[in-house]
Design a protein around this motif. Structure first.
Motif, short mmCIF file in Angstrom:
data_model
loop_
_atom_site.label_atom_id
_atom_site.label_comp_id
_atom_site.label_asym_id
_atom_site.label_seq_id
_atom_site.Cartn_x
_atom_site.Cartn_y
_atom_site.Cartn_z
N GLU A 252 0.84 -1.20 0.00
CA GLU A 252 0.00 0.00 0.00
C GLU A 252 0.88 1.25 0.00
O GLU A 252 1.90 1.31 0.68
N LEU A 253 0.45 2.24 -0.75
CA LEU A 253 1.10 3.55 -0.75
C LEU A 253 0.02 4.61 -0.54
O LEU A 253 -1.13 4.41 -0.95
N PRO A 254 0.37 5.75 0.05
CA PRO A 254 -0.63 6.81 0.30
C PRO A 254 -0.96 7.59 -0.97
O PRO A 254 -0.84 8.82 -1.03
N VAL A 255 -1.39 6.87 -2.00
CA VAL A 255 -1.72 7.50 -3.29
C VAL A 255 -3.17 7.98 -3.27
O VAL A 255 -4.04 7.31 -2.69
N VAL A 256 -3.44 9.12 -3.89
CA VAL A 256 -4.81 9.59 -3.97
C VAL A 256 -5.65 8.61 -4.77
O VAL A 256 -5.12 7.83 -5.57
N ALA A 257 -6.94 8.61 -4.56
CA ALA A 257 -7.83 7.72 -5.29
C ALA A 257 -8.09 8.26 -6.68
O ALA A 257 -8.23 9.47 -6.88
N GLY A 258 -8.13 7.36 -7.66
CA GLY A 258 -8.50 7.75 -9.00
C GLY A 258 -10.01 7.91 -9.11
O GLY A 258 -10.77 7.34 -8.32
N HIS A 259 -10.45 8.71 -10.09
CA HIS A 259 -11.88 8.95 -10.29
C HIS A 259 -12.23 8.89 -11.78
O HIS A 259 -11.37 9.16 -12.63
N ALA A 260 -13.47 8.56 -12.06
CA ALA A 260 -14.00 8.60 -13.42
C ALA A 260 -15.33 9.31 -13.36
O ALA A 260 -16.25 8.85 -12.66
N SER A 261 -15.43 10.46 -14.00
CA SER A 261 -16.63 11.30 -13.95
C SER A 261 -17.02 11.62 -12.51
O SER A 261 -18.21 11.63 -12.16
N GLY A 262 -16.02 11.87 -11.69
CA GLY A 262 -16.26 12.28 -10.31
C GLY A 262 -16.47 11.15 -9.33
O GLY A 262 -16.59 11.40 -8.12
N ARG A 263 -16.51 9.92 -9.80
CA ARG A 263 -16.72 8.79 -8.90
C ARG A 263 -15.41 8.05 -8.65
O ARG A 263 -14.68 7.75 -9.60
N PRO A 264 -15.10 7.74 -7.40
CA PRO A 264 -13.87 6.99 -7.12
C PRO A 264 -13.87 5.63 -7.81
O PRO A 264 -14.91 4.99 -7.94
N VAL A 265 -12.70 5.22 -8.27
CA VAL A 265 -12.55 3.91 -8.91
C VAL A 265 -11.62 3.06 -8.05
O VAL A 265 -10.72 3.58 -7.37
N ASP A 266 -11.86 1.78 -8.07
CA ASP A 266 -11.02 0.85 -7.31
C ASP A 266 -10.04 0.16 -8.25
O ASP A 266 -10.36 -0.10 -9.42
N ALA A 267 -8.87 -0.13 -7.75
CA ALA A 267 -7.85 -0.84 -8.52
C ALA A 267 -7.41 -2.06 -7.72
O ALA A 267 -6.53 -1.96 -6.86
N PRO A 268 -8.02 -3.22 -7.97
CA PRO A 268 -7.67 -4.42 -7.18
C PRO A 268 -6.19 -4.77 -7.24
O PRO A 268 -5.67 -5.39 -6.31
N ASP A 269 -5.53 -4.37 -8.34
CA ASP A 269 -4.11 -4.70 -8.47
C ASP A 269 -3.19 -3.62 -7.92
O ASP A 269 -1.97 -3.70 -8.08
N LEU A 270 -3.77 -2.59 -7.27
CA LEU A 270 -2.98 -1.48 -6.73
C LEU A 270 -2.14 -0.80 -7.82
O LEU A 270 -1.08 -0.25 -7.54
N TYR A 271 -2.63 -0.84 -9.05
CA TYR A 271 -1.95 -0.23 -10.19
C TYR A 271 -0.56 -0.82 -10.44
O TYR A 271 0.29 -0.19 -11.06
N ALA A 272 -0.34 -2.03 -9.95
CA ALA A 272 0.99 -2.66 -10.10
C ALA A 272 1.14 -3.42 -11.41
O ALA A 272 2.27 -3.62 -11.87
N THR A 273 0.04 -3.86 -12.02
CA THR A 273 0.14 -4.69 -13.22
C THR A 273 0.95 -4.05 -14.35
O THR A 273 1.75 -4.75 -14.98
N PRO A 274 0.79 -2.76 -14.65
CA PRO A 274 1.51 -2.19 -15.81
C PRO A 274 3.03 -2.21 -15.70
O PRO A 274 3.71 -2.00 -16.70
N TYR A 275 3.55 -2.38 -14.48
CA TYR A 275 5.00 -2.63 -14.33
C TYR A 275 5.80 -1.49 -14.97
O TYR A 275 5.49 -0.32 -14.77
N ALA A 276 6.83 -1.80 -15.72
CA ALA A 276 7.71 -0.79 -16.28
C ALA A 276 7.06 0.04 -17.36
O ALA A 276 7.63 1.02 -17.84
N ALA A 277 5.83 -0.33 -17.75
CA ALA A 277 5.10 0.42 -18.77
C ALA A 277 4.20 1.49 -18.18
O ALA A 277 3.77 2.39 -18.90
N GLY A 278 3.90 1.43 -16.85
CA GLY A 278 2.97 2.42 -16.33
C GLY A 278 2.60 2.32 -14.88
O GLY A 278 1.54 2.79 -14.48
N ALA A 279 3.44 1.72 -14.02
CA ALA A 279 3.06 1.49 -12.63
C ALA A 279 3.65 2.51 -11.66
O ALA A 279 3.74 2.24 -10.47
N LEU A 280 4.03 3.68 -12.14
CA LEU A 280 4.71 4.65 -11.27
C LEU A 280 3.73 5.50 -10.48
O LEU A 280 2.73 5.99 -11.02
#
Length: 395
Positions: A252-280
């Motif tokens: 877990e990291l203290p990252v802000v929650a993502g939103h889509a049209s103002g509604r919070p979205v959940d990321a079951p993978d903690l945004y880790a799946t994209p790895y070196a392509a997009g997990a920063l």
């Protein structure tokens, strides 16, 4: 991490015909490919004539900070929160994070709270690969069969083609089978390489997160350490990027929650799946510091940095009409009726958009991250740049 789109139907038909079997794929494509993709550009020589080595560790003037703060406040009715930064070589840097980390229930952001900055990590990934090339531990012309012998066209696809998105490999995130649960780097690479390539290596351009996942694994195998640790050792710690980290499963990291049209979205993978392509996870301030260091030659020798911005095909597919071109982990934007010419990288992932860029005409670095998928970070960059320009005209 942004999706890719298969190019023209004619190319797709050609590739299917050429790659009816793994054996045919190896013999049908040429080791000396003929480029049939979109037109290319390179960063103009005038960019490199600027003194980009001037420090940014001071503070911008109080008047400019106030103008930038006003511009940021005007963004907040459109996004839950924003992380922004403006750095001017020889003058200093200003950064701020304002808004709501989560709208429901309302949680205000804290100073320097991290955002998911998605594909902006590709520049860091490319920088590490190029550092290894400078050290002689790999070559950009090396083919990927050393590490991925079973990948399509493995004996023809080079590291440089992975960097430039000219490999033809299908992007794993374009496949419905990806799902939302965490996938290991090996799994996402297997997803992408299980598909017939879109074209022969080096003949066209299509954004491929699969290629950048491969680059992360190549770095791991060359360095003998996890990609996150290599990134920390080579870039995060030396540049004092105190709020930057790769997402990892179960951490877990203290990252802000993502939103889509103002509604919070959940990321079951903690945004880790994209790895070196997009997990920063990072902040706009850290992104601006990294990009200043990169263009100032503190990450790579100048010649290597310049090469990143040469032979850049126009970005096609979902990026058609964006006036953007792609190099080795970097983008060149040319928007005459807006910011003009810029060197940088954009990012987008579920619940977030981001951009970091250097604007040569104004000699300014700007970075923006929003935790709202429906609002492009480029709009925030343009608002901050207008504030800089307006302030300067009044001086």
């Amino acid at each position: 991490m942004k999706p890719s789109r298969i190019p023209t139907a004619a190319l797709l038909v050609l590739c299917v015909a050429l790659q009816a079997s793994p054996g045919m794929a190896q013999t049908a494509c040429s080791p000396a490919p003929t480029w049939a993709g979109p037109p290319m550009r390179s960063a103009p020589e005038a960019v490199w004539q600027k003194d980009l080595n001037r420090p940014i560790d001071g503070q911008l003037s109080a008047g400019l900070q106030a103008a930038l703060g006003d511009a940021l406040d005007k963004m907040l009715p459109h996004v839950p929160a924003a992380s922004v930064a403006v750095a001017i070589p020889g003058q200093g840097i200003w950064s701020a994070t304002r808004g709501l980390a989560r709208k429901a229930p309302p949680q205000p952001v804290v100073s320097d709270q991290q955002f998911q900055v998605a594909s902006t990590v590709k520049t860091l990934t490319a920088a590490v690969v190029l550092q290894l090339a400078e050290e002689g531990r790999l070559k950009l012309g090396d083919t990927i069969d050393t590490w991925f012998p079973d990948a399509p066209n493995a004996r023809l696809t080079t590291i440089e083609q992975l960097l430039r998105h000219t490999s033809g490999l299908v992007s794993f995130n374009a496949l419905p089978s990806l799902g939302t649960a965490y996938r290991t780097p090996a799994e996402i690479i297997a997803l992408g390489t299980s598909q017939k390539p879109q074209f022969c290596p080096g003949t066209n351009w299509s954004y491929s997160n699969t290629g950048y996942a491969m680059l992360g694994m190549i770095v791991e195998k060359v360095e003998g350490a996890p990609f996150a640790k290599v990134l920390a050792k080579r870039l995060v710690k030396p540049l004092a990027l105190r709020h930057t980290a790769m997402r990892q499963p179960g951490v877990e990291l203290p990252v802000v929650a993502g939103h889509a049209s103002g509604r919070p979205v959940d990321a079951p993978d903690l945004y880790a799946t994209p790895y070196a392509a997009g997990a920063l996870a990072s902040t706009a301030g850290d992104l601006a510091v990294f990009w200043h260091a990169l263009l100032a030659g503190k990450v790579l020798p100048g010649a290597s940095v310049h090469r990143m911005f040469t032979g850049m095909p126009a970005m096609t597919g979902p990026y058609a009409g964006s006036n953007a071109f792609y190099g080795m982990g970097v983008q060149l934007y040319d928007v005459p009726d807006g910011p003009g010419l810029m060197l940088g990288h954009s990012g987008g992932i579920e619940g977030f958009t981001s951009i970091v860029a250097y604007v040569p005409a104004d000699d300014v670095f700007i970075a923006v991250a929003f935790n709202e998928k429906q609002v492009p970070a480029e709009a925030g960059l343009w608002a901050l740049l207008r504030a800089v320009r307006t302030y300067r005209t009044k001086q």
